[in-house]
Design a protein around this motif. Structure first.
Motif, PDB file in Angstrom:
ATOM      1  N   GLY B 128       0.838  -1.199   0.000  1.00 51.17           N
ATOM      2  CA  GLY B 128       0.000   0.000   0.000  1.00 51.17           C
ATOM      3  C   GLY B 128       0.875   1.251   0.000  1.00 51.17           C
ATOM      4  O   GLY B 128       2.098   1.170  -0.118  1.00 51.17           O
ATOM      5  N   GLN B 291      -7.669  -0.112  -7.121  1.00 50.79           N
ATOM      6  CA  GLN B 291      -7.282  -1.087  -6.084  1.00 50.79           C
ATOM      7  C   GLN B 291      -5.895  -1.664  -6.370  1.00 50.79           C
ATOM      8  O   GLN B 291      -5.089  -1.834  -5.459  1.00 50.79           O
ATOM      9  N   ARG B 294      -3.290   1.134  -5.612  1.00 52.29           N
ATOM     10  CA  ARG B 294      -3.156   1.410  -4.175  1.00 52.29           C
ATOM     11  C   ARG B 294      -2.366   0.303  -3.505  1.00 52.29           C
ATOM     12  O   ARG B 294      -1.504   0.556  -2.663  1.00 52.29           O
ATOM     13  N   GLN B 325     -11.441   7.392  -1.351  1.00 55.03           N
ATOM     14  CA  GLN B 325     -11.747   7.647   0.068  1.00 55.03           C
ATOM     15  C   GLN B 325     -12.074   6.371   0.827  1.00 55.03           C
ATOM     16  O   GLN B 325     -11.874   6.279   2.028  1.00 55.03           O
ATOM     17  N   GLN B 326     -12.617   5.419   0.094  1.00 57.09           N
ATOM     18  CA  GLN B 326     -13.016   4.144   0.695  1.00 57.09           C
ATOM     19  C   GLN B 326     -11.772   3.413   1.195  1.00 57.09           C
ATOM     20  O   GLN B 326     -10.849   3.193   0.422  1.00 57.09           O
ATOM     21  N   PRO B 327     -11.709   3.053   2.491  1.00 53.25           N
ATOM     22  CA  PRO B 327     -10.540   2.269   2.916  1.00 53.25           C
ATOM     23  C   PRO B 327     -10.497   0.957   2.140  1.00 53.25           C
ATOM     24  O   PRO B 327     -11.537   0.325   1.934  1.00 53.25           O
ATOM     25  N   LEU B 328      -9.308   0.575   1.704  1.00 56.77           N
ATOM     26  CA  LEU B 328      -9.178  -0.686   0.966  1.00 56.77           C
ATOM     27  C   LEU B 328      -8.875  -1.780   1.982  1.00 56.77           C
ATOM     28  O   LEU B 328      -9.574  -2.789   2.066  1.00 56.77           O
ATOM     29  N   ASN B 330      -7.633  -1.828   6.218  1.00 55.33           N
ATOM     30  CA  ASN B 330      -7.440  -0.907   7.346  1.00 55.33           C
ATOM     31  C   ASN B 330      -5.982  -0.665   7.686  1.00 55.33           C
ATOM     32  O   ASN B 330      -5.617   0.407   8.131  1.00 55.33           O
ATOM     33  N   GLN B 331      -5.150  -1.676   7.468  1.00 61.59           N
ATOM     34  CA  GLN B 331      -3.749  -1.504   7.848  1.00 61.59           C
ATOM     35  C   GLN B 331      -2.963  -0.673   6.819  1.00 61.59           C
ATOM     36  O   GLN B 331      -1.806  -0.378   7.046  1.00 61.59           O
ATOM     37  N   HIS B 332      -3.597  -0.305   5.699  1.00 57.71           N
ATOM     38  CA  HIS B 332      -2.898   0.504   4.690  1.00 57.71           C
ATOM     39  C   HIS B 332      -3.213   1.989   4.863  1.00 57.71           C
ATOM     40  O   HIS B 332      -4.297   2.356   5.274  1.00 57.71           O
ATOM     41  N   GLN B 333      -2.224   2.832   4.484  1.00 57.18           N
ATOM     42  CA  GLN B 333      -2.440   4.278   4.427  1.00 57.18           C
ATOM     43  C   GLN B 333      -3.503   4.596   3.371  1.00 57.18           C
ATOM     44  O   GLN B 333      -3.627   3.896   2.367  1.00 57.18           O
ATOM     45  N   GLN B 334      -4.209   5.710   3.598  1.00 53.95           N
ATOM     46  CA  GLN B 334      -5.139   6.198   2.574  1.00 53.95           C
ATOM     47  C   GLN B 334      -4.380   7.067   1.565  1.00 53.95           C
ATOM     48  O   GLN B 334      -3.590   7.917   1.974  1.00 53.95           O
TER      49      GLN B 334
END
Lengths: 419, 419
Positions: B128, B291, B294, B325-328, B330-334
């Protein structure tokens, strides 16, 4: 005067094609949306793209892309020259400037890149195929006829020992080439290392016994180029000499990286390419696309075939074949065209006749070999017989009178029954 | 039960969408054109793709691709689940199996990939973004408002000292971010090393004087990943912290290679993406495409904006923004969405209102800043004022009454005069 890079675009627009051609030239070189003081004439002359010609074509009543504008939709072929200095020889720069950005321009109801002419500097900058036709023939020992290949199916799900059992059958059938399905790379149930361990000894044994080394194309593609090189190295170490590369999925950079280090024949599968070409009003012709991949080093290029199971029409295969036959740069090897999908030998005469009566190709049959009623060995014989007939100009039905395997193939696969 | 990878396809066909959905599932996993003995039920269960649902949509009277068949053209949304074991976490395998090959299937008059749901294993396998929104804010020191950026134009042709003169002007104008035009990589008239040498000292001087380090995105893209890494290293050595990457031109592999080694913010330009999305009946949605990138590590993602100069409609920008904006995982940065093209501040209220009233974006203005009648400094002020007005919900015209620079921007750029 320095060299130019020339691109041809098929433009479709409710507006004026000349105006759109000028917009491509401007947007993709010096242009910006507000005139800037620094944008001097001298600078423009140095790097500005120039519209060479705009040749009108018959208009279309319907637009290629949905649009709110009314037709008719004017069509034209626009040739645009980019100064070599504006781009250089970097292929990603070429793709960015002369192709990628063009598709974002407003006002088209269709836009397709249909030709590209590169100056000689590209031949120096890029290696081209390491093996190509010549190397593929040397490594397989096949001369004077197409290299006959097959694919291990099902595409996914076989464990290494199951794949090995099928491979044993086809190498004993005297096939020249075997490939992993392009969808098989290194999944958990069949890691590449395990597959190599199960299969490579069969190929080497067969070579020991018969003197014939079957070329096996291993699915070494991986997103991380370091992983792909590890895959390459383990294939080489085990005695392998070919790899299937999913060129669109890995991209230009990974291909360049691999080619610099590769010791194996690079057999390109172009899955995903259809997105770029399926709509005739959008994307690009194979004639353009193949130039990038040949420069990057594709040795063997899958381009479908006659009467395939896919959407691609025969004409498209024939023109792809001709594009590959055209020398790109004289100092580069010629790539081997690979005809495949639904092939069983029945398409040999038409393939031969429509591609300039050449046998410089690989002819890849899946079911056409392994589902032959006499077994894979008979399948390979039938395909060879079909090509003999094609080259001699004898109708298949006639040749089949004295060639049992071909006769069985015809009975099994002909007339729409399909391979 | 193991995880699945779920793809959604918009199918259009004169035939039955259910039949085509089943064909995707079969062709892209275990299917072959002739049934094989080895293709056992056990194997199928292990890796076979499965049609989860086919939801009918209103038919279309006209086909997306030209076809000889008569309409109506049936449309449906098909959801297909691929067993995780059939693909694994390799992104080029995912692209090959679930996307690339699908477009070759016969019988569609339209086919588009519109959604993709990946299991958590992908979050472990891929890094990510290294910086994303948080890192971009830390490095620029900008909090509570969009990061304001500009682009050095003309796209091509300026020599390093000419580019430097323009950069000096915009960094003194208090801009947060400057980028090379994506078409500027390392041509002979402006090699990256020379550009860095001419410009980086200006940025470091400005930092010395003001404490503010302008983020400059260098055009380090190159086809050969080794070259790209050399470019990366020279930027880092000179004190740079960001790079423009032409993601489609270099491909997945080069991006993975770079991300593993990168010390800079990766600002993605997606030129060429339009080929994949411009026709609504073909290609894929940004929701799917983003996706991949990212996961591979894009920190800042250019996605056009409101009222751009390109073909892309506002709705498409808004949905791209929402996808980012949608988190892909959770452990990845936006990643930081980047709005650009024809922006001058006038689009700030609509951008803000339609993207969930967020200021977590980069707002990139070319002419909107440098062609401001009061100079680039006034241009930056005007853009900041426009965003203050947007956030406070004050109409731009009202806010302009007490903000001269914004008033000048409105007089110069509003009502279709454009930036």
């Amino acid at each position: 005067m320095s060299d130019v890079i020339t691109l041809s675009y098929l433009i479709e627009t409710p507006d004026s094609p000349e105006k759109l051609a000028a917009k491509i030239a401007s947007d993709q070189s010096t242009g910006t949306f507000v005139p800037l003081a620094a944008e001097t004439e001298e600078l423009k002359n140095r790097v500005a793209a120039r519209v060479v010609s705009v040749t009108p074509l018959p208009f279309s009543a319907t637009p290629s892309f949905p649009t709110n504008e009314n037709g008719p939709f004017n069509r034209a072929l626009a040739e645009i020259a980019f100064p070599f200095d504006a781009i250089g020889t970097d292929l990603s720069a070429l793709m960015t400037v002369a192709i990628g950005g063009v598709f974002s321009i407003r006002g088209f109801s269709g836009i397709r890149v249909v030709d590209m002419k590169l100056p000689d500097a590209f031949a120096e900058a890029w290696p081209g195929p390491q093996f190509g036709i010549t190397g593929s023939r040397q490594l397989t020992g096949v001369q004077g006829r197409p290299i006959i290949g097959t694919i291990v199916k099902p595409a996914l799900g076989l464990r290494p020992h199951e794949t090995a059992a099928l491979v044993k059958e086809v190498i004993e059938a005297d096939v020249d080439f075997v490939k992993d399905d392009e969808k098989l790379m290194s999944p958990a149930y069949s890691p590449l290392a395990e597959r190599v361990k199960a299969i490579m000894p069969l190929i080497l044994d067969h070579e020991q016994k018969t003197g014939k080394k079957v070329m096996y194309a291993w699915g070494i593609s991986a997103t991380d180029p370091d992983t792909m090189m590890r895959n390459h190295d383990l294939v080489v170490k085990a005695g392998g000499n070919c790899a299937v590369i999913n060129i669109n999925s890995i991209g230009f950079g990974a291909m360049a990286f691999l080619r610099k280090r590769s010791q194996v024949v690079l057999h390109a599968h172009r899955n995903g390419w259809d997105i770029l070409t399926r709509h005739p009003g959008l994307g690009m012709d194979f004639k353009v696309y193949q130039q990038f991949w040949r420069l990057l080093g594709v040795d063997q290029f899958q381009i479908n075939g006659i009467k395939v199971k896919y959407w691609e029409p025969d004409e498209s295969f024939v023109s792809s074949f001709k594009a590959l036959q055209q020398p790109l740069f004289n100092q580069h090897q010629q790539p081997l065209p690979v005809a495949g999908s639904g092939q069983w030998g029945g398409q040999a005469p038409e393939t031969f006749d429509r591609t300039g009566r050449t046998v410089d190709l690989m002819y890849l049959c899946g079911g056409g070999i392994v589902s032959h009623p006499g077994g894979a060995g008979a399948g390979v014989k039938a395909v060879k017989q079909a090509w003999e007939a094609a080259v001699q100009g004898v109708p298949l039905e006639d040749y089949a009178k004295h060639h049992t395997e071909l006769a069985q193939s015809i009975a099994t696969f002909a007339d729409g029954k399909g391979a």
